[in-house]
Motif scaffolding. Structure first.
Motif, PDB file in Angstrom:
ATOM      1  N   THR A   1       0.830  -0.900  -0.074  1.00 48.36           N
ATOM      2  CA  THR A   1       0.110  -0.040  -0.046  1.00 48.36           C
ATOM      3  C   THR A   1       1.012   1.418  -0.039  1.00 48.36           C
ATOM      4  O   THR A   1       0.558   2.049  -0.674  1.00 48.36           O
ATOM      5  N   VAL A   2       1.679   1.333   1.045  1.00 45.05           N
ATOM      6  CA  VAL A   2       2.767   2.327   0.827  1.00 45.05           C
ATOM      7  C   VAL A   2       3.384   2.412  -0.494  1.00 45.05           C
ATOM      8  O   VAL A   2       3.479   3.696  -0.733  1.00 45.05           O
ATOM      9  N   LEU A   3       3.885   1.405  -1.155  1.00 42.12           N
ATOM     10  CA  LEU A   3       4.737   1.564  -2.363  1.00 42.12           C
ATOM     11  C   LEU A   3       3.708   2.236  -3.503  1.00 42.12           C
ATOM     12  O   LEU A   3       4.065   2.993  -4.205  1.00 42.12           O
ATOM     13  N   VAL A   4       2.421   1.733  -3.754  1.00 42.16           N
ATOM     14  CA  VAL A   4       1.375   2.127  -4.622  1.00 42.16           C
ATOM     15  C   VAL A   4       1.248   3.723  -4.372  1.00 42.16           C
ATOM     16  O   VAL A   4       1.123   4.149  -5.261  1.00 42.16           O
ATOM     17  N   THR A   5       1.089   3.907  -2.905  1.00 44.42           N
ATOM     18  CA  THR A   5       0.529   5.321  -2.656  1.00 44.42           C
ATOM     19  C   THR A   5       1.643   6.395  -3.154  1.00 44.42           C
ATOM     20  O   THR A   5       1.227   7.267  -3.626  1.00 44.42           O
ATOM     21  N   LEU A   6       2.847   5.901  -2.700  1.00 46.70           N
ATOM     22  CA  LEU A   6       4.064   6.833  -2.993  1.00 46.70           C
ATOM     23  C   LEU A   6       4.216   6.726  -4.693  1.00 46.70           C
ATOM     24  O   LEU A   6       4.474   7.744  -5.059  1.00 46.70           O
ATOM     25  N   TRP A   7       4.084   5.407  -5.143  1.00 45.76           N
ATOM     26  CA  TRP A   7       4.096   5.826  -6.845  1.00 45.76           C
ATOM     27  C   TRP A   7       3.240   6.645  -7.494  1.00 45.76           C
ATOM     28  O   TRP A   7       3.618   7.423  -8.154  1.00 45.76           O
ATOM     29  N   VAL A   8       1.811   6.472  -6.968  1.00 43.32           N
ATOM     30  CA  VAL A   8       0.738   7.377  -7.480  1.00 43.32           C
ATOM     31  C   VAL A   8       0.964   8.890  -7.384  1.00 43.32           C
ATOM     32  O   VAL A   8       0.956   9.729  -7.904  1.00 43.32           O
ATOM     33  N   LEU A   9       1.381   9.107  -5.836  1.00 44.39           N
ATOM     34  CA  LEU A   9       1.705  10.567  -5.628  1.00 44.39           C
ATOM     35  C   LEU A   9       2.682  11.139  -6.269  1.00 44.39           C
ATOM     36  O   LEU A   9       2.753  12.426  -6.779  1.00 44.39           O
ATOM     37  N   TRP A  10       3.921  10.513  -6.298  1.00 44.89           N
ATOM     38  CA  TRP A  10       4.996  10.853  -7.011  1.00 44.89           C
ATOM     39  C   TRP A  10       4.756  11.221  -8.406  1.00 44.89           C
ATOM     40  O   TRP A  10       5.280  12.293  -9.157  1.00 44.89           O
ATOM     41  N   ASN A  11       4.076  10.457  -9.419  1.00 49.36           N
ATOM     42  CA  ASN A  11       3.537  10.504 -10.704  1.00 49.36           C
ATOM     43  C   ASN A  11       2.421  11.545 -10.855  1.00 49.36           C
ATOM     44  O   ASN A  11       2.118  11.971 -11.995  1.00 49.36           O
ATOM     45  N   THR A  12       1.882  11.992  -9.872  1.00 54.54           N
ATOM     46  CA  THR A  12       0.723  13.245 -10.088  1.00 54.54           C
ATOM     47  C   THR A  12       1.106  14.280  -9.566  1.00 54.54           C
ATOM     48  O   THR A  12       0.869  15.419 -10.046  1.00 54.54           O
ATOM     49  N   VAL A  13       1.908  14.254  -8.573  1.00 49.58           N
ATOM     50  CA  VAL A  13       2.320  15.772  -7.637  1.00 49.58           C
ATOM     51  C   VAL A  13       3.756  16.288  -8.216  1.00 49.58           C
ATOM     52  O   VAL A  13       3.796  17.558  -8.363  1.00 49.58           O
ATOM     53  N   ALA A  14       4.702  15.248  -8.431  1.00 45.35           N
ATOM     54  CA  ALA A  14       6.106  15.709  -8.861  1.00 45.35           C
ATOM     55  C   ALA A  14       6.150  16.538 -10.141  1.00 45.35           C
ATOM     56  O   ALA A  14       5.198  16.603 -10.744  1.00 45.35           O
TER      57      ALA A  14
ATOM     58  N   PRO B   1      -2.247   6.909 -16.759  1.00 50.74           N
ATOM     59  CA  PRO B   1      -2.900   5.526 -16.617  1.00 50.74           C
ATOM     60  C   PRO B   1      -1.965   4.581 -15.796  1.00 50.74           C
ATOM     61  O   PRO B   1      -2.480   3.623 -15.719  1.00 50.74           O
ATOM     62  N   PHE B   2      -0.679   5.164 -15.456  1.00 51.79           N
ATOM     63  CA  PHE B   2       0.153   4.273 -14.452  1.00 51.79           C
ATOM     64  C   PHE B   2       0.421   2.918 -15.134  1.00 51.79           C
ATOM     65  O   PHE B   2       0.082   1.756 -14.419  1.00 51.79           O
ATOM     66  N   ILE B   3       0.778   2.951 -16.359  1.00 51.00           N
ATOM     67  CA  ILE B   3       1.055   1.597 -17.157  1.00 51.00           C
ATOM     68  C   ILE B   3       2.250   0.747 -16.498  1.00 51.00           C
ATOM     69  O   ILE B   3       2.173  -0.381 -16.555  1.00 51.00           O
ATOM     70  N   PHE B   4       3.127   1.449 -16.198  1.00 45.56           N
ATOM     71  CA  PHE B   4       4.356   0.803 -15.685  1.00 45.56           C
ATOM     72  C   PHE B   4       4.143   0.317 -14.041  1.00 45.56           C
ATOM     73  O   PHE B   4       4.492  -0.929 -14.268  1.00 45.56           O
ATOM     74  N   LEU B   5       3.139   0.956 -13.460  1.00 46.15           N
ATOM     75  CA  LEU B   5       2.738   0.456 -12.112  1.00 46.15           C
ATOM     76  C   LEU B   5       2.131  -0.773 -12.482  1.00 46.15           C
ATOM     77  O   LEU B   5       2.088  -1.752 -11.664  1.00 46.15           O
ATOM     78  N   THR B   6       0.971  -0.730 -13.196  1.00 43.91           N
ATOM     79  CA  THR B   6      -0.046  -2.024 -13.688  1.00 43.91           C
ATOM     80  C   THR B   6       1.140  -3.109 -14.124  1.00 43.91           C
ATOM     81  O   THR B   6       0.600  -4.294 -13.714  1.00 43.91           O
TER      82      THR B   6
END
Length: 199
Positions: A73-86, A96-101
């Protein structure tokens, strides 16, 4: 018989140890000799299945803990936050976070077989434990039946053995019979003596 005629004789084949071709053209398998190893053109990498099974069980145990869920959960949350806020220059996986998927699919594709392998090993252990428990239960039932037969035989034999009360009763009966007999003898013997004196 000529040498050419003796070649087809089964006794000669047995003595010489030759293996004749069967009906399908295959050679008979000699059971008294070890099987020759087949040479492989490409040698496959060898691995210890027991060690791999233990590793898969450790991974499956970790995947089934709350710690894994928290870290995921922490990893996915940081991933999404980094790729939306950074800033856009620092983002490596857009919306669409294809690499995360792809990463999550890869993790799931490896986790599922490892969990199945761990479950199969656990099922094998449970089956062996069940067989051992069944054998132990059968031995316990056999021992219980044997002890039951022995106790029944002892009770039957004790029914035929003279008990203390029975012996006491029989001795008292014999004593009373002896006393009656002595009294009868004394009564009969005393009367005979007085009759002889009168004569």
């Amino acid at each position: 018989m000529a040498a050419g005629d003796r070649r087809g004789d089964p006794r000669v084949r047995r003595r010489t140890g030759s293996t004749a071709a069967g009906p399908a053209g295959s050679r008979r398998v000699r059971l008294d000799q070890p099987r020759a190893e087949r040479r492989q053109l490409v040698r496959l990498p060898a691995y210890d299945p027991e060690a791999f099974g233990r590793l898969s069980e450790r991974i499956a145990r970790f995947l089934g803990t709350g710690r894994f869920i928290v870290w995921m959960t922490v990893l996915v949350t940081l991933w999404v936050l980094w790729n939306t806020v950074a800033p856009k220059a620092l983002r490596f996986d857009e919306y669409p976070f294809i690499f995360l998927t792809l990463m999550l699919s890869l993790q799931a594709s490896y986790a599922a077989p490892l969990i199945l392998l761990a479950q199969n090993r656990q099922a094998d252990r449970d089956r062996i434990n069940l067989e051992q428990d069944r054998a132990q239960n059968e031995r316990s039932i056999a021992d219980t039946e044997y002890l039951t037969r022995e106790v029944a035989a002892l009770r039957t034999n004790l029914g035929e053995v003279a008990t203390r009360d029975y012996l006491h009763t029989e001795i008292n009966g014999l004593r009373s019979d002896l006393q009656d007999l002595l009294q009868a003898l004394e009564g009969g013997g005393g009367g005979g003596a007085t009759a002889s004196r009168e004569r």
